[in-house]
Write a protein that holds these residues in place. Sequence first.
Motif, PDB file in Angstrom:
ATOM      1  N   THR A   1       0.874  -1.175   0.000  1.00 16.45           N
ATOM      2  CA  THR A   1       0.000   0.000   0.000  1.00 16.45           C
ATOM      3  C   THR A   1       0.911   1.225   0.000  1.00 16.45           C
ATOM      4  O   THR A   1       1.868   1.273   0.775  1.00 16.45           O
ATOM      5  N   THR A   2       0.617   2.184  -0.855  1.00 12.73           N
ATOM      6  CA  THR A   2       1.430   3.404  -0.896  1.00 12.73           C
ATOM      7  C   THR A   2       0.576   4.597  -0.464  1.00 12.73           C
ATOM      8  O   THR A   2      -0.650   4.491  -0.377  1.00 12.73           O
ATOM      9  N   LYS A   3       1.256   5.707  -0.243  1.00 15.64           N
ATOM     10  CA  LYS A   3       0.522   6.919   0.117  1.00 15.64           C
ATOM     11  C   LYS A   3      -0.464   7.286  -1.004  1.00 15.64           C
ATOM     12  O   LYS A   3      -1.581   7.720  -0.747  1.00 15.64           O
ATOM     13  N   ASN A   4      -0.034   7.068  -2.250  1.00 13.59           N
ATOM     14  CA  ASN A   4      -0.926   7.375  -3.376  1.00 13.59           C
ATOM     15  C   ASN A   4      -2.158   6.489  -3.375  1.00 13.59           C
ATOM     16  O   ASN A   4      -3.261   6.944  -3.685  1.00 13.59           O
ATOM     17  N   ASP A   5      -1.986   5.209  -2.993  1.00  8.61           N
ATOM     18  CA  ASP A   5      -3.148   4.308  -2.887  1.00  8.61           C
ATOM     19  C   ASP A   5      -4.141   4.901  -1.897  1.00  8.61           C
ATOM     20  O   ASP A   5      -5.352   4.884  -2.127  1.00  8.61           O
ATOM     21  N   LEU A   6      -3.610   5.405  -0.784  1.00 10.41           N
ATOM     22  CA  LEU A   6      -4.514   5.934   0.251  1.00 10.41           C
ATOM     23  C   LEU A   6      -5.212   7.196  -0.256  1.00 10.41           C
ATOM     24  O   LEU A   6      -6.344   7.477   0.113  1.00 10.41           O
ATOM     25  N   ARG A   7      -4.524   7.928  -1.100  1.00  4.65           N
ATOM     26  CA  ARG A   7      -5.177   9.107  -1.696  1.00  4.65           C
ATOM     27  C   ARG A   7      -6.298   8.658  -2.624  1.00  4.65           C
ATOM     28  O   ARG A   7      -7.369   9.247  -2.643  1.00  4.65           O
ATOM     29  N   ASP A   8      -6.034   7.560  -3.374  1.00  6.96           N
ATOM     30  CA  ASP A   8      -7.085   7.036  -4.272  1.00  6.96           C
ATOM     31  C   ASP A   8      -8.276   6.547  -3.457  1.00  6.96           C
ATOM     32  O   ASP A   8      -9.410   6.580  -3.930  1.00  6.96           O
TER      33      ASP A   8
END
Length: 436
Positions: free
Chosen positions: A66-73
Amino acid sequence: MEIAFWDKRAETIDRPTLRQEQLRRLQGTVERALQTPFYKSKLKSAGIASAYDIKSLPDITRLPFTTKNDLRDAYPCKHLAVPMEQVVRIHMSSGTTGIPTVIYHTQDDINNWTDLVARSVVCTGCGPSDVFQNMMTYGLFTGGLGLHYGAEKAGMAVIPASSGNTKRQLWLMKEFGTSVVHATPSYMLHIYSELVKEGIPISDLKLAKAFLGAEPYSENTRKKIEGLFKIDAYNSYGLSEMNGPGVAFECVCKCGMHVWEDSYIVEVIDPDTLEPRRDGEEGEIVFTTLKRTATPLLRYRTRDLSKIIDGPCACGRTHRRMDRIKARTDDMLIINGVNVFPSHIEEALMQMPEMGTNYQIVVDKNESLDRVTIKTEVYSNLFKDDMRELEALKKRMRENIKSRVLINPVIELHEPGMLPVYEGKAKRVFDNRPPL
Ligand code: ADP
Ligand code: ZN
């Protein structure tokens, strides 16, 4: 040395039992993650249909990162695993670089976080006899509230001072005999300059300990802070995606931070190939939550570089230790083709007795070459010396940095108080090069 524990059974659990508990809890985390639209599809693509697909701890590598960008998505709540009625707290990242990341907590999550923080502060020898001034910002940032409840639970008298207003911080410290503070290392250094400016002797304070975290800093900075205030400084690590403070904390042995492995599985990976790294090898730190109910996170890539310190700790805790964060992968500078970590420059600066409490690293282009200028505050008595002395000091600083990071910086010396101060996380690097 007498070692205090908050939860001795949990902190000194034998490793085979800990690993069994981890596996059971990891299966629970996968089960909960499957309840969220965000992970449901991610896990399906990874061929995981149920928690029983995870049969052993090494199976964790079958789970997606899981990446920070995933969490943004996933914003605002595609990663929420419980009905909103069960949520009692919401924290959010600053969002300066885009859509914020949101972490939801149930009462169980807050209780567990509180316990981890209580365990962390007791691990440094703190308890009911301490007056604790929390100088981290209260609000969406987790440094304030995160430490607050755990310190209270451990019986400390908590002053929720929040950040800033340094004069008032000093007044509170004197008035209430503050024995422990929580701050960023950069703000702690600033507090010292203010003490000197106000003419307050250290002996007027009862300060004995500091929890320092929220930004990378070197061992030399820790030693400098300990020397200036005559205190013990403990490294405190956390990130809002994993609750906040209380993920890893130093014990009285001060040789790495115990990662609370009954709440988190920690992995170290090569940030480029994503292959696992062994204990002792440096890489990107990755965490999986084991107890969180509202926002279970699988293999969250922190972008923080560090390594696991192998072997038992003299304090008797069995949870493995993590070395101090060397840098965040996004902080690495490439200067004329050479990789440079700002923390290495800091380490070289803080080694020098003339070095004051603040600095900045400015990068720009000089024709086709990158040029690094290091602005440092040095003690004001140095400016009374003749120019040759100052030039000699600049040369020594340059040589010291050059031997550490293979760059040849321009050094600027400034009087104390001339560089901007940050009350929370400091901004040290100003990269003014045109984008590629
Ligand atoms: P962000 O800074 O990404 O908005 P947080 O406020 O949650 O998010 O801060 C977490 C980050 O702060 C960590 O990922 C790490 O980079 C840094 N950090 C926290 N504690 C420490 C520490 N003790 N040493 C070095 N860096 C730290
Ligand atoms: Zn220890």
